[in-house]
Design a protein around this motif. Structure first.
Motif, PDB file in Angstrom:
ATOM      1  N   THR B   8       0.754  -1.377  -0.143  1.00  0.00           N
ATOM      2  CA  THR B   8       0.304  -0.106  -0.182  1.00  0.00           C
ATOM      3  C   THR B   8       0.772   1.274  -0.035  1.00  0.00           C
ATOM      4  OG1 THR B   8      -1.899  -1.074   1.072  1.00  0.00           O
ATOM      5  CG2 THR B   8      -1.664   1.421   1.382  1.00  0.00           C
ATOM      6  N   LYS B   9       0.579   2.510  -0.765  1.00  0.00           N
ATOM      7  CA  LYS B   9       1.261   3.722  -0.475  1.00  0.00           C
ATOM      8  C   LYS B   9       0.153   4.587  -0.456  1.00  0.00           C
ATOM      9  CE  LYS B   9       4.444   6.606  -0.639  1.00  0.00           C
ATOM     10  NZ  LYS B   9       5.527   6.300   0.379  1.00  0.00           N
ATOM     11  N   ARG B  10       0.433   5.349   0.373  1.00  0.00           N
ATOM     12  CA  ARG B  10      -0.162   6.841   0.587  1.00  0.00           C
ATOM     13  C   ARG B  10       0.429   7.840   0.317  1.00  0.00           C
ATOM     14  NH1 ARG B  10      -1.205   4.480   5.138  1.00  0.00           N
ATOM     15  NH2 ARG B  10      -2.547   2.741   5.111  1.00  0.00           N
ATOM     16  N   PHE B  11      -0.079   9.020  -0.282  1.00  0.00           N
ATOM     17  CA  PHE B  11       0.776  10.187  -0.369  1.00  0.00           C
ATOM     18  C   PHE B  11      -0.461  11.113   0.471  1.00  0.00           C
ATOM     19  CE2 PHE B  11       2.954   8.698  -4.109  1.00  0.00           C
ATOM     20  CZ  PHE B  11       3.877   8.750  -3.533  1.00  0.00           C
ATOM     21  N   GLY B  12      -0.303  11.327   1.861  1.00  0.00           N
ATOM     22  CA  GLY B  12      -0.902  12.050   2.496  1.00  0.00           C
ATOM     23  C   GLY B  12      -2.395  11.340   2.551  1.00  0.00           C
ATOM     24  N   GLU B  13      -3.466  11.977   2.216  1.00  0.00           N
ATOM     25  CA  GLU B  13      -4.715  11.344   2.409  1.00  0.00           C
ATOM     26  C   GLU B  13      -5.083  10.571   1.152  1.00  0.00           C
ATOM     27  OE1 GLU B  13      -7.415  12.260   5.075  1.00  0.00           O
ATOM     28  OE2 GLU B  13      -5.210  12.379   5.511  1.00  0.00           O
ATOM     29  N   THR B  14      -4.392  10.736   0.134  1.00  0.00           N
ATOM     30  CA  THR B  14      -4.679  10.134  -0.876  1.00  0.00           C
ATOM     31  C   THR B  14      -3.833   8.474  -1.022  1.00  0.00           C
ATOM     32  OG1 THR B  14      -3.082  11.268  -2.306  1.00  0.00           O
ATOM     33  CG2 THR B  14      -5.580  11.730  -2.780  1.00  0.00           C
ATOM     34  N   ILE B  15      -4.850   7.524  -1.497  1.00  0.00           N
ATOM     35  CA  ILE B  15      -4.270   6.207  -1.723  1.00  0.00           C
ATOM     36  C   ILE B  15      -3.704   5.903  -2.949  1.00  0.00           C
ATOM     37  CG2 ILE B  15      -4.528   3.755  -1.429  1.00  0.00           C
ATOM     38  CD1 ILE B  15      -6.028   4.129   1.239  1.00  0.00           C
ATOM     39  N   VAL B  16      -2.612   5.600  -3.351  1.00  0.00           N
ATOM     40  CA  VAL B  16      -2.122   5.414  -4.812  1.00  0.00           C
ATOM     41  C   VAL B  16      -1.996   3.951  -5.189  1.00  0.00           C
ATOM     42  CG1 VAL B  16      -0.328   6.158  -6.315  1.00  0.00           C
ATOM     43  CG2 VAL B  16      -1.060   7.871  -4.556  1.00  0.00           C
ATOM     44  N   VAL B  17      -1.578   3.276  -4.138  1.00  0.00           N
ATOM     45  CA  VAL B  17      -1.740   1.802  -4.328  1.00  0.00           C
ATOM     46  C   VAL B  17      -2.167   1.103  -3.160  1.00  0.00           C
ATOM     47  CG1 VAL B  17      -0.233  -0.345  -4.420  1.00  0.00           C
ATOM     48  CG2 VAL B  17       0.309   1.690  -5.776  1.00  0.00           C
ATOM     49  N   ASP B  18      -3.476   0.526  -3.504  1.00  0.00           N
ATOM     50  CA  ASP B  18      -4.300   0.019  -2.471  1.00  0.00           C
ATOM     51  C   ASP B  18      -4.067  -1.635  -2.176  1.00  0.00           C
ATOM     52  OD1 ASP B  18      -6.233  -0.295  -0.415  1.00  0.00           O
ATOM     53  OD2 ASP B  18      -7.925   0.233  -1.563  1.00  0.00           O
ATOM     54  N   ASP B  19      -3.363  -1.992  -1.273  1.00  0.00           N
ATOM     55  CA  ASP B  19      -3.365  -3.592  -0.722  1.00  0.00           C
ATOM     56  C   ASP B  19      -3.303  -4.247  -1.974  1.00  0.00           C
ATOM     57  OD1 ASP B  19      -3.691  -5.370   1.118  1.00  0.00           O
ATOM     58  OD2 ASP B  19      -5.811  -5.586   1.018  1.00  0.00           O
ATOM     59  N   VAL B  20      -2.320  -4.209  -2.829  1.00  0.00           N
ATOM     60  CA  VAL B  20      -1.969  -5.025  -3.929  1.00  0.00           C
ATOM     61  C   VAL B  20      -1.424  -6.152  -3.260  1.00  0.00           C
ATOM     62  CG1 VAL B  20      -0.829  -5.111  -5.787  1.00  0.00           C
ATOM     63  CG2 VAL B  20      -2.153  -3.191  -5.613  1.00  0.00           C
ATOM     64  N   SER B  21      -1.737  -7.544  -3.688  1.00  0.00           N
ATOM     65  CA  SER B  21      -0.887  -8.658  -3.541  1.00  0.00           C
ATOM     66  C   SER B  21      -0.599  -9.507  -4.856  1.00  0.00           C
ATOM     67  CB  SER B  21      -1.496  -9.668  -2.388  1.00  0.00           C
ATOM     68  OG  SER B  21      -1.546  -8.970  -1.255  1.00  0.00           O
ATOM     69  N   LEU B  22       0.445  -9.995  -5.102  1.00  0.00           N
ATOM     70  CA  LEU B  22       0.446 -10.988  -6.271  1.00  0.00           C
ATOM     71  C   LEU B  22       1.797 -11.536  -6.300  1.00  0.00           C
ATOM     72  CD1 LEU B  22       2.685  -9.250  -8.665  1.00  0.00           C
ATOM     73  CD2 LEU B  22       0.581  -7.719  -8.846  1.00  0.00           C
ATOM     74  N   ILE B  47       9.078  -1.691  -5.537  1.00  0.00           N
ATOM     75  CA  ILE B  47       9.947  -2.954  -5.650  1.00  0.00           C
ATOM     76  C   ILE B  47      11.347  -2.669  -5.456  1.00  0.00           C
ATOM     77  CG2 ILE B  47      10.366  -4.917  -7.036  1.00  0.00           C
ATOM     78  CD1 ILE B  47       7.434  -4.677  -8.133  1.00  0.00           C
ATOM     79  N   ASN B  48      11.910  -1.646  -6.084  1.00  0.00           N
ATOM     80  CA  ASN B  48      13.444  -1.356  -5.831  1.00  0.00           C
ATOM     81  C   ASN B  48      13.293  -0.061  -4.919  1.00  0.00           C
ATOM     82  OD1 ASN B  48      12.589   0.797  -7.472  1.00  0.00           O
ATOM     83  ND2 ASN B  48      14.146   0.631  -9.102  1.00  0.00           N
ATOM     84  N   ARG B  49      12.366   0.162  -4.169  1.00  0.00           N
ATOM     85  CA  ARG B  49      12.247   0.954  -2.862  1.00  0.00           C
ATOM     86  C   ARG B  49      12.770   2.538  -3.704  1.00  0.00           C
ATOM     87  NH1 ARG B  49      15.546  -1.377   1.529  1.00  0.00           N
ATOM     88  NH2 ARG B  49      15.389   0.575   2.352  1.00  0.00           N
ATOM     89  N   LEU B  50      12.364   3.003  -4.640  1.00  0.00           N
ATOM     90  CA  LEU B  50      12.558   4.261  -4.964  1.00  0.00           C
ATOM     91  C   LEU B  50      11.376   5.266  -4.302  1.00  0.00           C
ATOM     92  CD1 LEU B  50      13.259   4.050  -8.983  1.00  0.00           C
ATOM     93  CD2 LEU B  50      14.958   4.746  -7.043  1.00  0.00           C
ATOM     94  N   ILE B  51      10.359   4.298  -4.067  1.00  0.00           N
ATOM     95  CA  ILE B  51       9.415   4.929  -3.236  1.00  0.00           C
ATOM     96  C   ILE B  51       8.925   3.835  -2.072  1.00  0.00           C
ATOM     97  CG2 ILE B  51       6.797   5.271  -3.280  1.00  0.00           C
ATOM     98  CD1 ILE B  51       6.882   6.090  -6.011  1.00  0.00           C
ATOM     99  N   GLU B  52       9.296   4.434  -0.847  1.00  0.00           N
ATOM    100  CA  GLU B  52       9.103   3.531   0.113  1.00  0.00           C
ATOM    101  C   GLU B  52       7.527   3.257   0.454  1.00  0.00           C
ATOM    102  OE1 GLU B  52      11.297   2.094   1.963  1.00  0.00           O
ATOM    103  OE2 GLU B  52      13.078   3.111   1.409  1.00  0.00           O
ATOM    104  N   PRO B  53       6.989   1.847   0.511  1.00  0.00           N
ATOM    105  CA  PRO B  53       5.681   1.403   1.025  1.00  0.00           C
ATOM    106  C   PRO B  53       5.441   2.153   2.046  1.00  0.00           C
ATOM    107  CG  PRO B  53       7.002  -0.336   0.321  1.00  0.00           C
ATOM    108  CD  PRO B  53       8.022   0.784   0.310  1.00  0.00           C
ATOM    109  N   SER B  54       4.073   2.207   2.213  1.00  0.00           N
ATOM    110  CA  SER B  54       3.438   2.895   3.438  1.00  0.00           C
ATOM    111  C   SER B  54       3.148   1.616   4.484  1.00  0.00           C
ATOM    112  CB  SER B  54       1.882   3.603   3.122  1.00  0.00           C
ATOM    113  OG  SER B  54       2.281   4.653   2.332  1.00  0.00           O
ATOM    114  N   SER B  55       2.688   0.497   3.531  1.00  0.00           N
ATOM    115  CA  SER B  55       2.613  -0.839   4.395  1.00  0.00           C
ATOM    116  C   SER B  55       2.741  -1.999   3.515  1.00  0.00           C
ATOM    117  CB  SER B  55       1.426  -0.932   5.194  1.00  0.00           C
ATOM    118  OG  SER B  55       0.051  -0.760   4.274  1.00  0.00           O
ATOM    119  N   GLY B  56       2.711  -3.216   3.945  1.00  0.00           N
ATOM    120  CA  GLY B  56       3.175  -4.366   3.214  1.00  0.00           C
ATOM    121  C   GLY B  56       4.426  -4.533   2.745  1.00  0.00           C
ATOM    122  N   ARG B  57       4.678  -5.772   2.139  1.00  0.00           N
ATOM    123  CA  ARG B  57       6.467  -5.887   1.912  1.00  0.00           C
ATOM    124  C   ARG B  57       6.205  -6.570   0.566  1.00  0.00           C
ATOM    125  NH1 ARG B  57       8.073 -11.037   5.813  1.00  0.00           N
ATOM    126  NH2 ARG B  57       6.253 -12.374   4.969  1.00  0.00           N
TER     127      ARG B  57
END
Ligand SMILES: Nc1ncnc2c1ncn2[C@@H]1O[C@H](COP(=O)(O)OP(=O)(O)OP(=O)(O)O)[C@@H](O)[C@H]1O
Ligand SMILES: [Mg+2]
Lengths: 401, 312
Positions: B8-22, B47-57
């Motif tokens: 999951t990725k949130r920028f402030g209030e907006t959720i940009v990636v929502d609980d994705v599993s695959l 995936i290469n951590r150019l962006i740090e996830p808000s949660s999940g791994r």
């Protein structure tokens, strides 16, 4: 925000438009030569250093044969300028013209001064300067048209400087008033030259040492960028005399309170405030160009660098700074040319430099003394501009589009 | 194997990636499609951590990427973006050698690897090695970009619209080359594209994203025959559905016994190519040959059409 760029770089004329402007410039040069030869005096003769002079036309300034020779060469150059378009020929003609009048003017003092008179002064007059201007225009124009690469331009500069040095060292000009001024103060001339260079180059070095990191910080932290650039902008608008005044107060307090500062020669007046003022003026171009240089590095390049695992440091030194370098160098060029000129003003507060002669000369209404300070200043600025323009071209090198 | 768990990725209030599993299997290609702003690039960059996830791994071969120092992780993952981001002040050779150099390979090994990659990407080393990026065509830049990403033999390659800037002919060639290279090296690839043809052509599995959510992650055929939501159906293109299905199947899947007349078709051709040939030649059926030229049977229009039909 825009990068600060030099306005003196020669315009690149497209070949289609070249024919028209070429004729126009050639015509102007020919007219200048005509005026210089037939209307304006070649040298000025004065009974002593400060009295008003009497003008001598070319025919009265040189032995007849030589005067006619100079006249024919100059007319020949005018003809070439007006009719021939090939840059190499125009360049050769103009260079020949310069060589001839420079050598000839050295002979004038011996001809117009009565034998045994050591007080009389002979100096180049309006006609001589006009011829120099006309030939120099032609040289500059041909060099632009030849589109010389950076190394060729540096070589041309070296040749010109060597020729000038040989002329001065040969003693051919020793009779001229300017060189007589120099002869009576050779020691102080070289001392002020060193001081001038110290002020201009030292403040540039200091500004680079401070400005580069400051620019990098502004790039990384946009929040403080606006504030810093605004302060530097305001400093840039303070007139130099006023800035000296502003700096005198804190520096004299520093000098009075801190013995070490006084021992290092830091006083409210003299070289210290001049150095600090030049340093402050230099900061804006260095910082602004560093920021703009870093900001114009394409985002995709920075993103790819991050994605490949370059650390912040590696990114800065291997990607961002190398790509910003030509623009940073442009900032340094501006500062160098600006400082070489501005350092003249340092003399007003006892800071030394070539300005010493300029202001002394103005005080004594001795125009030759003014020129003794002004000509080296202009020559230094010119050389600095040519050298750094070449360096910028070289730095652009492979990534030029 | 790449396992994405509740990312999951949130920028402030907006959720940009929502609980994705695959999960992306070793040596396969997963293609990400979806509307602009759906969060595809963000997912890839987590995936290469150019962006740090808000949660999940994210697990690579069972190892949590958070346990690997950022730069080390990126040295191990190839990354290709639209525009490629080639270093303009470095030659083709120097660009390709970037990661091996960071890893401290010795000069000989780097030179050998660069030579190998230039060869693999059909870039003549005598001609291209010393060139700068601005001296290359778009297609050549693209190949250098991919070669650079593969230089240190990464097991995973992330590609964000890698062919977006290429003209259709060059793009098709680049896709073919990528497939060939991927088969040869066995690299796992996660690729973002807006081009559905590209997605069906390259993807072993296709992930459809919309408004930060993963709507469906399935094989191309499943996506066509069992779309999870109306959005997927629309994105796949209802008018294109049967033809896409035919592109996915091969002549060998619809071969029939019996004789036929005309120019034979290779057994490896897609059904779409076979149908096209049948329509063009005006025949009901054509003979099928194997690689050696031996007749294996025939393929008929009816047999092909049955494969493009909606499943019951
Ligand atoms: N640093 C950020 N801060 C705030 N919002 C962001 C940031 N980066 C991305 N977003 C937002 O996240 C959303 C998803 O962006 P992303 O780039 O992942 O979309 P995408 O699916 O790759 O779209 P496209 O197909 O146009 O490339 C967008 O709405 C974008 O505006
Ligand atoms: Mg994107």
């Amino acid at each position: 925000m825009n990068a600060i760029s030099p306005h003196t770089s020669a315009p690149r004329v497209a070949s289609a438009g070249a024919a028209v402007s070429l004729d126009r410039l050639g015509g102007v040069v020919a007219v200048l030569i005509g005026v210089a030869l037939f209307v304006a005096p070649f040298v000025t003769y004065r009974a002593n250093r400060i009295v008003a002079g009497e003008a001598r036309m070319l025919l009265d300034a040189l032995p007849m044969a030589m005067a006619v020779g100079v006249m024919s060469v100059a007319l020949g150059v005018a003809l070439v300028a007006a009719t021939i378009r090939q840059p190499i020929l125009r360049l050769s003609a103009a260079a020949l013209g310069l060589a001839v009048i420079f050598l000839a003017v050295g002979r004038a003092p011996g001809f117009v001064t009565p034998p045994g008179n050591t007080f009389a002064r002979v100096s180049p007059a309006f006609g001589f300067w006009l011829l120099t201007l006309a030939f120099a225009l032609l040289v500059a124009d041909s060099i632009t048209r030849l589109r010389l690469g950076p190394f060729a331009r540096l070589a041309a500069l070296a040749v010109a400087a060597a020729a000038m040095a040989m002329l001065l060292l040969s003693g051919a000009w020793d009779g001229l008033s300017l060189l007589k001024e120099y002869a009576t103060r050779a020691d102080s001339f070289w001392r002020e030259a060193r001081q001038h260079l110290f002020l201009a180059l030292g403040s540039l070095a200091a500004a680079t040492l401070v400005g580069l990191p400051l620019g990098m910080v502004c790039y990384r932290v946009p929040r403080i960028k606006t504030a810093i650039l605004q302060v530097l902008n305001i400093i840039q608008t303070i007139p130099s005399i006023a800035l000296f005044g502003i700096l005198m107060v804190p520096l004299s307090i520093l000098s009075a309170k801190v013995p070490l500062a006084a021992a290092l020669g830091i006083h409210g007046i003299g070289a210290a405030p001049a150095f600090v003022a030049l340093f402050l003026y230099s900061l804006l171009p260095v910082v602004a160009n560093t920021v703009v240089g870093l900001e114009q590095v394409p985002a995709s390049v920075v993103d790819a660098a991050r994605g490949m695992g370059l650390s912040k440091r590696q990114r800065l030194f291997q990607v961002e700074l190398p790509l910003a370098f030509p623009i940073i160098l442009t900032g340094i060029r501006i500062v160098l040319v600006q400082n070489l000129g501005l350092a003249t003003v340092a003399a007003l507060i006892g800071g030394g430099g070539f300005g010493t002669f300029v202001f002394q000369g103005i005080g004594q209404t001795a125009i030759d003394l003014v020129l003794l300070g002004a000509i080296p200043t202009v020559a230094l600025s010119f050389m600095a501009a040519v050298i750094l323009d070449a360096a910028i071209d070289l730095a652009r090198g492979p990534s030029r589009d | 194997m790449i396992e994405i768990e509740h990312l999951t990725k949130r920028f402030g209030e907006t959720i940009v990636v929502d609980d994705v599993s695959l999960t992306v299997d070793e040596g396969t290609i997963a293609v990400f499609v979806g509307t602009s702003g759906a969060g595809k690039s963000t997912l890839l960059r987590m995936i290469n951590r150019l962006i740090e996830p808000s949660s999940g791994r994210v697990l690579i071969d069972g190892q949590d990427t958070m346990a690997i120092p950022e730069d080390d992780l990126r040295h191990r993952i190839g990354y290709v973006i639209q525009g490629y981001g080639l270093f303009p002040h470095r030659t083709v050779i120097e660009n390709i050698a970037t990661v091996p150099r960071l890893l401290g390979w010795d000069a000989k090994r780097i030179a050998a690897r660069v030579e190998e990659l230039l060869d693999l990407f059909q870039l003549d080393s005598a001609e291209f090695a010393a060139k700068y990026p601005h001296e290359l065509s778009g297609g050549q830049q693209q190949r250098v970009g991919v070669a650079r990403a593969l230089a240190a033999k990464p097991a995973l390659l992330l590609m964000d619209e890698p062919f977006g800037a290429l003209d259709p002919v060059i793009r098709h060639k680049a896709q073919e080359d990528l497939l060939a290279i991927q088969r040869r090296l066995g690299t796992t690839i996660m690729l973002v594209t807006h081009d559905m043809d590209e997605a069906f052509h390259l993807g072993d599995r296709i992930a459809v994203m919309d408004q930060a959510r993963l709507l469906q992650y399935a094989t191309p055929a499943e996506l066509l025959t069992r779309p999870a939501e109306e959005f997927v159906e629309r994105l796949v293109g209802t008018a294109e559905r049967p033809f896409r299905l035919l592109s996915l199947a091969r002549v060998k899947d619809a071969i029939e016994p019996g004789p036929s007349q005309g120019e034979p078709l290779p057994v490896s051709a897609t059904l779409r190519e076979a149908l096209s040939q049948l329509v063009w030649t005006g025949r009901e059926s054509l003979p099928v040959t194997d690689a050696s030229g031996a007749i294996l049977g025939r393929i008929s229009i009816d047999g092909i059409l049955a494969h493009g039909r909606q499943p019951a």
